[in-house]
Design a protein around this motif. Structure first.
Motif: not given
Length: 175
Positions: A43-51, A87-92
């Motif tokens: 959650r913290t990570f995604e909040a800083a990196r919405p992409h 990761g070339q903007r691929q899902p993790i």
């Protein structure tokens, strides 16, 4: 985002300084639910990196480890940062499983991958698997991650093929 990066860099440098001076890494262990800690870090990570596209599979709920929650969040953040970077903007994908007396946290990207030669030294200080010209960083994240995991009595390893992405496996003793 830049402030977050600077804060992580300063924290990494302080950790590296402590490690290099021979002081043990400070860990404040208590029984924690690994899933809850990983979700909080995501959650913290995604909040800083919405992409960021992070998929978290609760394959094994109720996995309890004796660990420092803040330090495990640091491990997850370092692994996610690398997964985004390479990761070339691929899902993790993140999974948690339990085998015998071990909890396993796996972080998988679908990016550039890591050659076998580099994998053997990947967790060493200042080692970079690729040129810093194209990918930023100092080569401290995985070194510190390994040190944190080992301070918890665990281990970290990577499985990867060039062009096929990478999976980092963190193994920690169950509580």
């Amino acid at each position: 985002e830049q402030a977050d990066r600077l804060e992580r860099l300063i924290g990494d440098l302080l950790d590296m300084s402590a490690i290099e001076s021979g002081r043990p890494l400070e860990v404040d262990v208590a029984p924690i639910d690994l899933s809850s800690t990983v979700k909080r870090a995501i959650r913290t990570f995604e909040a800083a990196r919405p992409h960021a596209q992070v998929t978290f599979a609760d394959l094994d709920l109720g996995v309890v480890v004796e660990a420092d929650s803040h330090r495990l969040e640091q491990v997850v953040t370092n692994l996610l940062t690398n997964a985004i970077k390479f990761g070339q903007r691929q899902p993790i994908d993140i999974t948690i499983t339990r085998e015998d007396r071990v909890a396993r946290l796996s972080v998988t990207d679908r990016g550039i991958g890591i050659s076998a030669e580099v994998q053997a030294q990947l967790f060493e200080r200042f080692l970079r698997g690729v040129s810093s010209k194209h990918y930023g960083g100092l080569g401290l994240g995985l070194y510190i991650t390994r040190t944190v995991v080992e301070a918890h009595g665990g281990r970290i390893r990577v499985s990867s093929e060039v062009g096929q992405g990478s999976t980092f496996h963190v193994e920690l003793p169950l509580s």
